[in-house]
Design a protein around this motif. Structure first.
Motif, short mmCIF file in Angstrom:
data_model
loop_
_atom_site.label_atom_id
_atom_site.label_comp_id
_atom_site.label_asym_id
_atom_site.label_seq_id
_atom_site.Cartn_x
_atom_site.Cartn_y
_atom_site.Cartn_z
N UNK A 170 155.65 -40.07 -25.21
CA UNK A 170 156.45 -39.75 -24.03
C UNK A 170 155.59 -39.57 -22.79
N UNK A 171 154.33 -39.20 -23.00
CA UNK A 171 153.45 -38.85 -21.87
C UNK A 171 152.21 -39.73 -21.80
N UNK A 172 152.27 -40.93 -22.39
CA UNK A 172 151.11 -41.81 -22.37
C UNK A 172 150.56 -42.00 -20.95
N UNK A 173 151.43 -42.33 -20.02
CA UNK A 173 150.96 -42.66 -18.67
C UNK A 173 150.40 -41.45 -17.94
N UNK A 174 151.14 -40.32 -17.85
CA UNK A 174 150.55 -39.17 -17.15
C UNK A 174 149.30 -38.63 -17.83
N UNK A 175 149.26 -38.63 -19.18
CA UNK A 175 148.06 -38.14 -19.86
C UNK A 175 146.88 -39.08 -19.66
N UNK A 176 147.13 -40.39 -19.63
CA UNK A 176 146.05 -41.35 -19.38
C UNK A 176 145.49 -41.16 -17.97
N UNK A 177 146.37 -40.99 -17.00
CA UNK A 177 145.92 -40.76 -15.62
C UNK A 177 145.17 -39.43 -15.52
#
Length: 329
Positions: free
Chosen positions: A79-86
């Motif tokens: 669910x948080x791939x993008x914010x956690x990657x950033x």
């Protein structure tokens, strides 16, 4: 019994991360508003000895979630791939910038910019992640069923901005605690001006959560004593602002840290026993007892206490005021 132990250790790790890494991310953000290179060097000297150790608590929290509550890990991560990657990109930028800025010549401005941008990205995306989690995730039979874009909505983005402000107030309090002269005065000014703004953002999040989630509203109305937590949170933000003006060296940071801890307590009081609101409880997500016991004899009994001791020693060794001449590097 062990399930509650791991919940307590997870909460402790998250609280330690917010209070400790929060101030050095806040200092990194504030560094973008300092034009004097000598003053910026003093600012970096306040966090250089401890910033890398502070990030350890985030690793510990993730490890506990992965081992003790694997369904939560499998739901939250996609669910948080993008914010956690950033966020990770921001943390890497922040770390590289701190190390390289002490040795750079003409390229110093590049590392100073990366320190500011990396710290801002990491803080903002952490707030976005918390907001996305708090608003609830689409789950069916312990499996995430969303698109991975639930974070692209007003509430998570608002939480991201709120956490940036909270970290900046923490960072300002840290500069008041560790700095002298112009640096300390800069911290006082930042804390006194931004803490009331952080207080308003926190209040808006409390109100929005109560309005948007009937389960939370019902719980708080059934237990009115819970309203003490957000009220104390707002008061401590206000107190951080006032003590920064009054001349105290320790209270601005201590009260800002207390505000962040009260925010976490408010979130826990609103959600528990759910660990994925409002679909998965602690006991639904708990790993088998054999796994929890195996983790206890390693991570629970030795690793976490060792990290606590290491953190205490690091802060004890580098206690007191700092300056450019007496920095870590």
């Amino acid at each position: 019994m062990l399930t509650w132990l791991w919940i307590a250790e997870l909460a402790f790790a998250l609280a330690a991360y917010v209070v400790l890494d929060g101030f050095d991310l806040g200092v990194g953000i504030l560094s973008g508003f300092i034009g004097n290179m000598s003053l910026r060097d003093e600012m970096l000297a306040t966090i250089s000895p401890v910033w890398d150790g502070n990030g350890t608590w985030l690793v510990i929290a993730g490890t506990i979630m992965w081992g003790a509550f694997p369904p939560v890990y499998s739901i939250v991560l996609p669910a948080l791939y993008i914010p956690l990657a950033v966020m990770l990109i921001g943390l890497i930028m922040r770390g590289v910038a701190i190390e390289f800025s002490h040795r750079a010549g003409q390229s110093r401005w590049v590392w100073d910019m990366l320190l500011f941008v990396g710290s801002l990205l990491a803080a903002f995306m952490q707030g976005v992640s918390v907001g996305t989690y708090a608003q609830g995730l689409p789950v069916s039979q312990l499996r995430y069923t969303g698109t991975g874009l639930e974070w692209c909505s007003a509430f998570p983005l608002w939480c991201g901005t709120a956490l940036v402000l909270g970290y900046v107030v923490l960072g300002a309090g840290w500069l008041v605690l560790k700095g002298e002269g112009r640096l300390q005065q800069f911290g006082r000014t930042a804390a006194s001006r931004l803490a009331p703004l952080a207080m308003l953002f926190a209040a808006s999040i409390f109100v929005t959560t109560l309005v948007a989630h009937r389960e939370v509203e019902a719980r708080w109305l059934a237990h009115p004593a819970l309203f003490v937590l957000p009220l104390l949170c707002l008061l401590t933000f206000f107190g951080s602002s006032q003590t920064a003006r009054s001349g105290s060296a320790r209270l601005p940071y201590a009260l800002a840290a207390a505000s962040c801890l009260l925010l976490l307590l408010t979130l826990a009081a609103s959600l528990l026993p759910y660990v994925v609101p409002f679909d998965v409880t602690i006991f639904d997500a708990a790993a088998p007892e054999s796994t929890q016991k195996f983790m206890f004899w390693g991570a629970g009994l030795f690793v976490l206490p060792l990290i606590v001791v290491y953190t205490y020693v690091a802060y004890w060794v580098f206690r007191g005021k700092v300056s450019r001449e007496h920095g870590y590097h």
